[in-house]
Design a protein around this motif. Sequence first.
Motif, PDB file in Angstrom:
ATOM      1  N   PRO A 151       0.828  -1.206   0.000  1.00 28.03           N
ATOM      2  CA  PRO A 151       0.000   0.000   0.000  1.00 28.03           C
ATOM      3  C   PRO A 151       0.863   1.256   0.000  1.00 28.03           C
ATOM      4  O   PRO A 151       2.072   1.203   0.252  1.00 28.03           O
ATOM      5  N   ASN A 159       1.420   4.616   1.914  1.00 27.77           N
ATOM      6  CA  ASN A 159       1.136   5.390   3.120  1.00 27.77           C
ATOM      7  C   ASN A 159       2.450   5.982   3.621  1.00 27.77           C
ATOM      8  O   ASN A 159       3.510   5.788   3.003  1.00 27.77           O
ATOM      9  N   ALA A 160       2.383   6.697   4.719  1.00 26.29           N
ATOM     10  CA  ALA A 160       3.569   7.402   5.217  1.00 26.29           C
ATOM     11  C   ALA A 160       4.703   6.461   5.588  1.00 26.29           C
ATOM     12  O   ALA A 160       5.861   6.884   5.674  1.00 26.29           O
ATOM     13  N   GLU A 161       4.399   5.184   5.805  1.00 27.65           N
ATOM     14  CA  GLU A 161       5.426   4.218   6.182  1.00 27.65           C
ATOM     15  C   GLU A 161       6.040   3.504   4.992  1.00 27.65           C
ATOM     16  O   GLU A 161       7.094   2.878   5.117  1.00 27.65           O
ATOM     17  N   THR A 162       5.407   3.569   3.847  1.00 28.35           N
ATOM     18  CA  THR A 162       5.874   2.787   2.699  1.00 28.35           C
ATOM     19  C   THR A 162       6.397   3.636   1.544  1.00 28.35           C
ATOM     20  O   THR A 162       6.858   3.085   0.542  1.00 28.35           O
ATOM     21  N   ASP A 208      -9.056   9.384   2.077  1.00 27.75           N
ATOM     22  CA  ASP A 208      -8.122   8.330   1.657  1.00 27.75           C
ATOM     23  C   ASP A 208      -7.067   8.182   2.747  1.00 27.75           C
ATOM     24  O   ASP A 208      -6.156   9.007   2.865  1.00 27.75           O
ATOM     25  N   GLU A 209      -7.187   7.145   3.551  1.00 31.47           N
ATOM     26  CA  GLU A 209      -6.339   7.001   4.731  1.00 31.47           C
ATOM     27  C   GLU A 209      -4.847   7.017   4.374  1.00 31.47           C
ATOM     28  O   GLU A 209      -4.043   7.658   5.053  1.00 31.47           O
ATOM     29  N   GLY A 210      -4.470   6.296   3.315  1.00 37.16           N
ATOM     30  CA  GLY A 210      -3.063   6.267   2.918  1.00 37.16           C
ATOM     31  C   GLY A 210      -2.572   7.624   2.462  1.00 37.16           C
ATOM     32  O   GLY A 210      -1.517   8.101   2.893  1.00 37.16           O
ATOM     33  N   GLU A 247      -3.906  10.534   3.103  1.00 36.80           N
ATOM     34  CA  GLU A 247      -3.946  11.492   4.217  1.00 36.80           C
ATOM     35  C   GLU A 247      -2.710  11.358   5.097  1.00 36.80           C
ATOM     36  O   GLU A 247      -2.177  12.366   5.581  1.00 36.80           O
ATOM     37  N   SER A 248      -2.240  10.138   5.293  1.00 31.44           N
ATOM     38  CA  SER A 248      -1.055   9.967   6.132  1.00 31.44           C
ATOM     39  C   SER A 248       0.183  10.556   5.460  1.00 31.44           C
ATOM     40  O   SER A 248       1.062  11.100   6.134  1.00 31.44           O
ATOM     41  N   VAL A 249       0.253  10.465   4.145  1.00 29.07           N
ATOM     42  CA  VAL A 249       1.391  11.014   3.409  1.00 29.07           C
ATOM     43  C   VAL A 249       1.327  12.535   3.356  1.00 29.07           C
ATOM     44  O   VAL A 249       2.332  13.231   3.533  1.00 29.07           O
ATOM     45  N   THR A 258       6.719   4.707  -3.974  1.00 27.03           N
ATOM     46  CA  THR A 258       6.368   3.586  -3.112  1.00 27.03           C
ATOM     47  C   THR A 258       7.451   2.517  -3.234  1.00 27.03           C
ATOM     48  O   THR A 258       7.841   2.128  -4.326  1.00 27.03           O
TER      49      THR A 258
END
Length: 483
Positions: free
Chosen positions: A75, A77-80, A122-124, A126-128, A165
């Motif tokens: 996915p 997101n801020a971690e990937t 969009d959770e992913g 939004e985190s980014v 990503t």
Amino acid sequence: MCKGDDVHCPHFEAHYKAFREDLNPERRSFLKSGLLAAGGLAAFGAAGGASLVTPALAQATAARQRGPASYHHLPANAETVHWGYFSKKLKPRIEIDSGDIVTIETLTHHAADDLERMVKGDEGAESVYEWTKDKKGVDRRGAGSTDPAVYKKGSGDGQGVHIMTGPVYVRGAEPGDVLEVRILDCVPRPSANPEFAGKAFGSNAAANWGFHYNHLLGGDKREVITIYEVDATGGKSWAEAVYNFKWTPQTDPFGVVHPTIDYPGVPVNHSTVTRNFDILKGVRVPIRPHFGTLGLAPTEADYVDSIPPSYTGGNIDNWRIGKGATMYYPVSVDGALLSVGDPHASQGDSELCGTAIECSLTGTFQLILHKKADLAGTPLEELGYPMLETQTEWVVHGFSIGNYLAELGANAQSEIYSKSSVDLALQDAFKKMRHFLMTTKGLTEDEAISIISIGVDFGVTQVVDGNWGVHGIVKKDLFSGRA
């Protein structure tokens, strides 16, 4: 409809499971033949002859494969993600074996041009894109300094802009190997805002780095953002403009003023701009989803600006790098470290104004590792540049400076921006095409030059990426008369 590619779908898990089962090698006998497992699929039925992966190479690669293909989902997101750079120092987000299939979500770095349409819900994303006066979801944006005493615009200084990503670590990959990247699918990421259900959106920025910028009528200087709508259900094969606005100085949440588009992800305050909805009426832009930036980590520097493309790929910005295409990259570091980003809904050759329709996408890829020991006598033996293959064409990519990181020395990442030239890019594309025809097709130099002039189409890939690009296209059926 979600096909296992929309993480916001309430039935995502079920749809993704069905997608995986549809690709299951047992059901499709995908690995029944060593040729199919290792990249020989295109060798049969491609117009005019074989893939760059010969049957012998396919068999050798298949023999090294550990077992049936596995499936992975990465996915965004801020971690990937990593924003604005490639790096051999990055910790892999997933590790895979050769032959595995991986679905990778990608986010456009222009989503802050319209947060309501491209980020909200969009959770992913939004985190980014999180950015308050106290925190950024992804702080570093670019290969520049992360020292507040040094940077001026923000961490990384915007020396590189793409949300990437990855990276994906391919087990067993070593310098000298070649990574084959098959793009099995490429679809728009639907807006998660219920107000725009079934739609996706992208941004086109006619920006200060665009080729047009110093040639506007009347000597004007302006940057204009155009927001486009795409049918995320796949029912329409075109994009339509929604509105445009002229960029005005934007103050980011940390209080830094951005008079131009000079740092990625600055949230646009729409109360400061005038949106014009009366534009491009009746115009339908055919979509051709593709990844503008796709490639491996280079070895020459720890952190490499994502904007200029180079020998390990990166920001090539060729709209042909989409579903059904295969890319070949020379491996420069252990694990290859593949990253994907800069997703586009559509783009024309040249990307003249500075950007494409920058639109978040989800791609599905099969990654196949060809070991150096197996490359002797094959078309991939001397591959030192990114190569594109479709069912009907081979495409080489020339740049103003093929490997600028090595050729320009310690200051390469700043100097490359003043070295851009279509002439130099065409020279590089010519030399690569000559090399390709002589080594792959066994032509003499004189034969190759004749074919290059009468049977190869050269085009300007892009004139905005700091290391300009020219591509050369040769049709496979040019060689259909050969046994």
